[in-house]
Every structure is written in structure tokens, then in C-alpha cells.
Design a protein around this motif. Structure first.
Motif, PDB file in Angstrom:
ATOM      1  N   ALA A  68      31.072  43.079  49.633  1.00 15.89           N
ATOM      2  CA  ALA A  68      31.017  41.629  49.401  1.00 15.89           C
ATOM      3  C   ALA A  68      32.383  41.002  49.631  1.00 15.89           C
ATOM      4  CB  ALA A  68      30.519  41.346  47.991  1.00 15.89           C
ATOM      5  N   ASN A  69      33.422  41.638  49.105  1.00 15.68           N
ATOM      6  CA  ASN A  69      34.778  41.120  49.247  1.00 15.68           C
ATOM      7  C   ASN A  69      35.188  41.048  50.713  1.00 15.68           C
ATOM      8  OD1 ASN A  69      37.427  40.355  48.021  1.00 15.68           O
ATOM      9  ND2 ASN A  69      38.085  42.254  49.000  1.00 15.68           N
ATOM     10  N   GLU A  70      34.853  42.095  51.482  1.00 19.04           N
ATOM     11  CA  GLU A  70      35.186  42.110  52.903  1.00 19.04           C
ATOM     12  C   GLU A  70      34.455  41.008  53.672  1.00 19.04           C
ATOM     13  OE1 GLU A  70      34.197  46.035  54.103  1.00 19.04           O
ATOM     14  OE2 GLU A  70      35.916  46.977  53.101  1.00 19.04           O
ATOM     15  N   ALA A  71      33.275  40.631  53.175  1.00 14.46           N
ATOM     16  CA  ALA A  71      32.482  39.590  53.832  1.00 14.46           C
ATOM     17  C   ALA A  71      32.832  38.189  53.326  1.00 14.46           C
ATOM     18  CB  ALA A  71      30.993  39.861  53.618  1.00 14.46           C
ATOM     19  N   GLY A  72      33.818  38.098  52.425  1.00 12.18           N
ATOM     20  CA  GLY A  72      34.237  36.788  51.924  1.00 12.18           C
ATOM     21  C   GLY A  72      33.418  36.279  50.758  1.00 12.18           C
TER      22      GLY A  72
END
Length: 339
Positions: free
Chosen positions: A82-86
Motif C-alpha cells: 500500500a505504501n509503495e502504491a501511495g
């Protein structure tokens, strides 16, 4: 935001554009805003900003027990993706309580989350609440599905039980089955998978009668139920026990130990006990538990990939997504000393 826009000397739409995507404004404008942020210490309220958006960048996660290593590993994987996808992943635990699960659902509604990944309580879940939430945002279920049509990523119980039953039958006496409390659909599907696997091998399935109590304390449940069968010198129908999951197996092994039995696959052992899931602590049990492994990382990855696909964010997928909205992963057998 109005005050900060006035402070920096730019229009609010320009400032909002920067906070949504810094790369979308000109370099000089970006430098001006960033200098003002440094001087003023201003930070937008992420929850207020998201409440005002048509679609937010917050994702919800509900698990039955945040301290269980299985759910810890699963949520960690989901949070990283999720973090990598913003996106910001917000994790809530229902603690095995349907009222707390309902409160978590209402919290996500009030936060205007974009979508959610949920490990439901199953039989105890507020199905209407979850169906209502699923009508407004994408929901992906893990561990156990809400119903037969809900989008789901989990383990193929038919394959995994055939794998472990086949091994146990080939390596010793056929297994009897010690189930789990009826708290979610796994209780039923795993028992049926055991029965089907035994029948495919032309063996008579033996399901041990258990107390139908709705508890998430699987270790205590396994201990209490196994002790009922072993107390007063009673003998089990077979010297091999297959448990619905590793947490039940932890309790069953403890009960057998207190009954004076030796667990393992050696010739001098009294009982073999096997599990399911490959709980992170199963390799450190005494003896280490023979089990079948669920792939937590892949369940988390595919659940996020399916959710991103539903949100129109397929560009964040790290690998092709299997067809359909019900993804069942095959398990791998882990041979250890308990069976």
C-alpha cells in the motif's frame, strides 16, 4: 489550507495541487511552497483532506487478532505494498468480537476509505454491514470468504488437505480429524476437505466430536478437546491426529504431553499430531509440527493486487493477476518431527 495559501502567497488550488502531487506544479512554485512549509511547520490534516475527496488514499484492514503472527505477517505485507502504491493502510482488529468488527466497519465508513481487505469473523460477522460497505467500496476477503460470491484470496483447502492426508496415510495410520471452533467458514470447509481427501484414498474418515463453542482461543480449545479424549486412559480411534490448524495442534500436543504420551513419528512414540497453516511458531513447538504452509506473502500480494485492480490502480501490480475474483493458492507440505 486557506491560511497557508495566504501565507505562501499562492492560490488554494495551486497549494492543493502540490499536496496531491508535488511533481504536478512548476519547480519554482514547488520550491516556494516547500520553503514555506519549512518556515511555518504546516502539515495538512490527512483525514480532513480525505473526507473532502471523492476517493481517498486510505485503505482499511480488519483482522480478528492483530497479535496473531499469521495476521501480523499478512498485514505487514499489505502495508508495504500500500505504501509503495501511495496509499495509507489503516489496520483495525475485531479481537474476535462481532461488536468490535461492526465498530471497525463504521469507522472505515466515517474515514471514507477507498477500499478494504478484511479477514471476517464469518459466522459471527455482521453480514449486512459488510455487504453494505462492499456496495460502496471494493472489499477483498482473506483467510475465509464472507460468502460464496465475495472476492477472496486464500488457501485451496481441498488441495492442502489432500496433500497432508495422503502423506499421513502413506507414512503411518490414517488420521482422525480434530476440528476447530465454528467461528468462520474454515471450520466447515476444512472438515469437508479432510472427509473428501480420506474418501479419495478409499479410507474411512473419522471426525472427532467436539464442543461447538464460538471461541478464538484455539490453543485452549485444542487442549481441552484433546484432553477429553485422552483422560482416564482412553484411546483415540487411531494414533494419528490431523488438526484443523496449527493453533489447535499446539493445544493438542500440550494435552498429549500432560497425559504422558510421547508425540512424534519415531517407533517409540505414542501419537502423531499434524496441523495446517504453517503458523510461524509451529517449527518451534515441541516437537516441531508437521503441517501444510499457507503463503502469507502471496495472499497479501494478491489481495492488494485485486484491490488495486478494482480501484483502477492496476499499474501498481507487481505480477499478472489470475483471472476471477476468487483466488485459491496451493499449499506446500512441511515435514517435521510431530508426524
Amino acid at each position: 489550507m486557506e491560511d497557508f495559501s495566504e501565507y505562501v502567497g499562492l492560490s488554494r488550488p495551486t497549494v492543493s495541487k502540490y499536496f496531491n502531487d508535488p511533481g504536478s506544479v512548476r519547480r519554482k512554485t514547488r520550491e516556494r511552497i516547500e520553503a514555506a512549509i519549512k518556515d511555518s511547520g504546516f502539515r495538512p490534516n490527512i483525514f480532513a483532506v480525505n473526507l473532502n475527496r471523492r476517493r481517498t488514499n486510505i485503505l482499511g484492514i480488519i483482522v480478528p487478532n492483530s497479535t496473531d503472527p499469521f495476521y501480523m505477517a499478512l498485514t505487514r505485507r499489505v502495508e508495504l505494498i500500500a505504501n509503495e502504491a501511495g496509499f495509507l493502510a489503516f489496520v483495525l482488529s475485531s479481537d474476535g468480537n462481532p461488536q468490535i468488527e461492526e465498530r471497525a466497519i463504521e469507522t472505515f465508513k466515517s474515514m471514507n476509505v477507498a477500499g478494504a481487505i478484511i479477514a471476517p469473523l464469518g459466522a459471527q460477522s455482521h453480514h449486512e454491514k459488510l455487504l453494505s460497505l462492499g456496495a460502496s467500496i471494493p472489499l477483498i476477503y482473506v483467510d475465509s470468504p464472507l460468502n460464496e460470491t465475495s472476492p477472496f484470496v486464500g488457501t485451496n483447502n481441498r488441495q492442502s488437505f489432500h496433500l497432508i492426508v495422503d502423506y499421513l496415510c502413506r507414512s503411518g495410520e490414517p488420521p482422525c480429524y480434530l476440528g476447530m471452533p465454528p467461528v468462520n467458514t474454515n471450520a466447515t470447509t476444512r472438515e469437508l476437505a479432510y472427509v473428501e481427501a480420506m474418501q479419495r484414498l478409499k479410507m474411512e474418515p473419522v471426525v472427532l466430536p467436539i464442543e461447538k463453542v464460538e471461541t478464538w482461543d484455539f490453543e485452549k480449545f485444542g487442549y481441552d478437546e484433546m484432553l477429553k479424549f485422552l483422560k482416564n486412559g482412553k484411546k483415540l480411534p487411531t494414533n494419528t491426529v490431523l488438526c484443523a490448524n496449527d493453533r489447535v495442534a499446539f493445544g493438542a500436543i500440550s494435552a498429549a504431553y500432560h497425559a504422558g504420551l510421547k508425540i512424534g513419528r519415531d517407533a517409540d512414540c505414542d501419537l502423531r499430531i499434524a496441523g495446517h497453516d504453517d503458523h510461524p511458531l509451529s517449527r518451534y513447538a515441541c516437537p516441531p509440527i508437521t503441517t501444510v504452509a499457507q503463503n502469507y506473502n502471496e495472499i497479501g500480494r494478491l489481495a492488494m493486487a485485486l484491490l488495486m485492480h478494482k480501484l483502477g490502480e492496476s499499474s501498481h501490480a507487481t505480477a499478472p493477476l489470475p483471472a476471477g475474483e476468487r483466488i485459491l493458492l496451493n499449499a506446500e507440505i512441511m515435514l517435521r518431527e510431530s508426524a
